[in-house]
Write an enzyme that holds these catalytic residues in place. Sequence first.
Site, mmCIF file in Angstrom:
data_model
loop_
_atom_site.group_PDB
_atom_site.id
_atom_site.type_symbol
_atom_site.label_atom_id
_atom_site.label_comp_id
_atom_site.label_asym_id
_atom_site.label_seq_id
_atom_site.Cartn_x
_atom_site.Cartn_y
_atom_site.Cartn_z
ATOM 1 N N HIS A 327 0.831 -1.206 0.000
ATOM 2 C CA HIS A 327 0.000 0.000 0.000
ATOM 3 C C HIS A 327 0.870 1.263 0.000
ATOM 4 O O HIS A 327 0.704 2.143 -0.850
ATOM 5 C CB HIS A 327 -0.934 -0.021 1.210
ATOM 6 C CG HIS A 327 -1.810 1.190 1.333
ATOM 7 N ND1 HIS A 327 -3.138 1.188 0.971
ATOM 8 C CD2 HIS A 327 -1.548 2.438 1.774
ATOM 9 C CE1 HIS A 327 -3.644 2.392 1.175
ATOM 10 N NE2 HIS A 327 -2.709 3.178 1.670
ATOM 11 N N GLU A 328 1.786 1.355 0.939
ATOM 12 C CA GLU A 328 2.615 2.580 1.021
ATOM 13 C C GLU A 328 3.492 2.714 -0.219
ATOM 14 O O GLU A 328 3.697 3.818 -0.723
ATOM 15 C CB GLU A 328 3.450 2.594 2.306
ATOM 16 C CG GLU A 328 2.661 2.469 3.618
ATOM 17 C CD GLU A 328 1.413 3.341 3.722
ATOM 18 O OE1 GLU A 328 1.355 4.395 3.053
ATOM 19 O OE2 GLU A 328 0.475 2.968 4.456
ATOM 20 N N TYR A 413 -10.904 4.757 0.574
ATOM 21 C CA TYR A 413 -10.070 3.573 0.334
ATOM 22 C C TYR A 413 -10.857 2.486 -0.397
ATOM 23 O O TYR A 413 -10.566 2.121 -1.528
ATOM 24 C CB TYR A 413 -9.591 2.974 1.663
ATOM 25 C CG TYR A 413 -8.584 3.796 2.411
ATOM 26 C CD1 TYR A 413 -8.966 4.932 3.120
ATOM 27 C CD2 TYR A 413 -7.244 3.436 2.440
ATOM 28 C CE1 TYR A 413 -8.036 5.680 3.830
ATOM 29 C CE2 TYR A 413 -6.306 4.180 3.149
ATOM 30 C CZ TYR A 413 -6.710 5.295 3.844
ATOM 31 O OH TYR A 413 -5.796 6.040 4.539
#
Length: 635
Positions: A327-328, A413
Site C-alpha cells: 500500500h505505502e 479507500y
Amino acid sequence: MSPKRLLPLAVLALAACSKAPESTESPETTSAEASAPAEAGPVPGRDYHSYATETFATTHLVLDLDVDFERRVLEGTATLDIERGGPGDTLVLDTRDLTITGVRAGGESLSDTAFELGEADDILGAPLSITVPEGASRVEVAYRTSPEATGLQWLEPRQTAGKRHPFLFSQAQAIHARSFVPSQDTPAVRFTYTATVRVPPDLLAVMSADNATERSEDGVYEFEMPQSIPSYLLAIAVGDLEFKAMGERTGVYAEAELLDAAAAEFEDTERMLEIAEVDYGPYKWGRYDLLILPPSFPFGGMENPRLSFITPTVIAGDKSLVALIAHELAHSWSGNLVTNATWRDLWINEGFTTYLTNRIMQKVYGDDRYTMEVALGYADLLGELELLETSDEIMALDVRGRDPDESFSNIPYEKGSLFLFEIEKAIGREAFDAFLLDYFQAFEFKSIHTEAALAYFEETLLAQHGDALDADRIREWIYEPGLPEDAPAPTSDAFTGVDSARADWLAGSLAADAIDTADWTFHQWKHFLDGMPEALTGEQLTELDTAFGLTETQNNEIAFSWLMIAVRNNYEAAEPRLEAFLTSIGRNKFLLPLYRALVANDKQAEAQRIFEAAKPGYHPLTVKRNGAVVYGEDA
Ligand code: BES
Ligand code: ZN
C-alpha cells in the site's frame, strides 16, 4: 485577524496541472465560485484547509533545524523560494502553534520584512501574512515549534525498543506540516527541498529525502529531495536507528532490536517495487526504504517519499500483514506522483492505492491471497457503511469546516478501490492497466481534484470504452452515498469452509477444537472472527479462546478482532490483554473502535482509566481523537 482570501486556491490546483491535457480542467471551477449561492457545494479544487492564496507559490524549501529533545522543539529557519501566481504583495503561510521570531525577504541577500501572525483557528491554525517586497523571490522564516506540535511526537527512551535514547517522528498528513514547518500547507502546491538538521550525536536523523545509512560524527545531517512534493509529504524522524539493505533499491531503518525481524518480514519489498514498475511506469523517487517506528505511531503506514513510515505492529513473523507495505509503496504512483489537490479528493490518493495494493499483492503472493484480501476489504467497506452518516458515504467528501482527521473513513479507500475494480471488470484488465499507465504519466508531479480526474476518465475511458462504461454510473460512484446497484461484491472460495465451520459451531453441531484450522491463513482467521454475530455467550468465548488461544495471539490484527468481540461481550479473561494492547499500541485504526466499543458497552469509566494511564505515551492525534471518545464528545 485572518487576512482576506484573495482568490480561491482552485486556481492553484489548476495551475498545478497546467501541463495536463487542457480539457481536464473543470469548467465550473472559476465560474462556480463567483456565482455560488449560499448553499452551494464545495468549489472543485478549492482547499478549505489552507490559508494559502494564489499570489505566490512555493517552489523550493530550505530547512535549517536544531532538534532539541530537552525542550521538545525544532528551532531554526524555513526559507521558501516563491514564484508569483497573481497580483498582490502578501505571502500567506499556514502555521499551527509556531513561535515566529523573525521574517526576512529578498533575493541573493535578505532583509527584515513585515509579518503578522493572525488569530488561530481550531482546525486551521494561524495564518502568517508576510509582506513580500517588490521583486523578492525568497522568504526566510525564523521559528520554533511548540512541545505540543500536532505533527510531532517526542518519545521518552522507555517508549522505544532500546529504552536508552529518545525518539522523534513527524506525521504531516493531512494538515499537520504547518505545526513543524511554516508552509503553504495544501496538497495543491508542490516544492523540492533541502535540509540541514542537527541532532544529538548518538542519534540518526532521516527524512522523506535521500538518507544516510550511518550516523554522522557531529550529529549534522544534510538532505535533498529533488522531486517536488506537497507539504503533507514532509517528514522527519530521529532516533537510535540502524539501516539494513533488503535489495538494491530497498532497505529498512529501525532500532537494532527490530532490524532483522523487520528486514525478514519485509524482504519482498524489492519484488513489489519491480512488479509495480512493470505495470505503472518507472519508480521516480530513487530509493524506497522503510522506517519502523515505535508502536505509538498513530497509523499503519505513511507514504513519505523515499522512506515510508511503518508501524511495528505489522511485524507478525509470517508476512501476513505486508499488504501495508504494498500500500505505502503504491502511493509512490497514486498519491505521491498524482496527488489529491484538496482533502475532499482523498479518494484519488487512497482509492487508487488500495486498488494497486491488491494488484501488487496478487503478483507477489498469488490469486488466493489476492481474492481473500479483496473480499476482506469489501467486508470492511460494508461494515463502514453501516456506521457512517449517509453524507459521509460520498467519495468526493464535503470537508468544509471539518477537521480532516475527523472525517477520515474507509470510504475513499475501499469504495474508491471497488469503483476501479468495477471499471477493470467492465473493460478488461489489459485495457485498464493501459489506462493507469497513461493516467500516472499524464498527471505525474501534479495535484488534481475530483473533477479533473472525472474529466480525464470521460476523455479516455469513456471515449474508448463507451460500450462497457456509463458516465452517469461513474458520477454515481463519486457523488452519491452508498454503493450503486449491482456493484461488485467480491468473495473468496477460501472463505466458504470458514463460513460453514463458523455456522456449524454457532449451531452447536461442531466443537471449536474439532474445526480443522490447520491450514487456515491469517485471512481466514480474520474472516472467521469478523463474521461472528454481535452477541456470544461466556461459554462460547471461553470455548473459542481455549481452542485457539486467541487472547494470547501475537498477530495484532487478530488480537484486534478478538478484543472487539471480547469487549462487546464482556469477556473478562481478555481484559488484561485489552489493557496491554490499548496502552502499548497507538494505531488509531485499532484504538478508536476499541474505545468506542468500551463506551457503548457501559465501560466508560474503564475506558477513561485505561486512556489516562496510556495517555503519556500516546501521539497528540491519538490523545485528541480517543479522548473525545472516552469523554463522550465523539460525534
Ligand atoms: N496516507 C495514509 C495515512 C493517512 C491518511 C494519514 C490520511 C493521514 C490522513 C496511509 O497510506 C494509509 O492509508 N495507511 C493505512 C494503511 C492501510 C490502508 C493498509 C493505515 O495506516 O492503516
Ligand atoms: Zn494510503
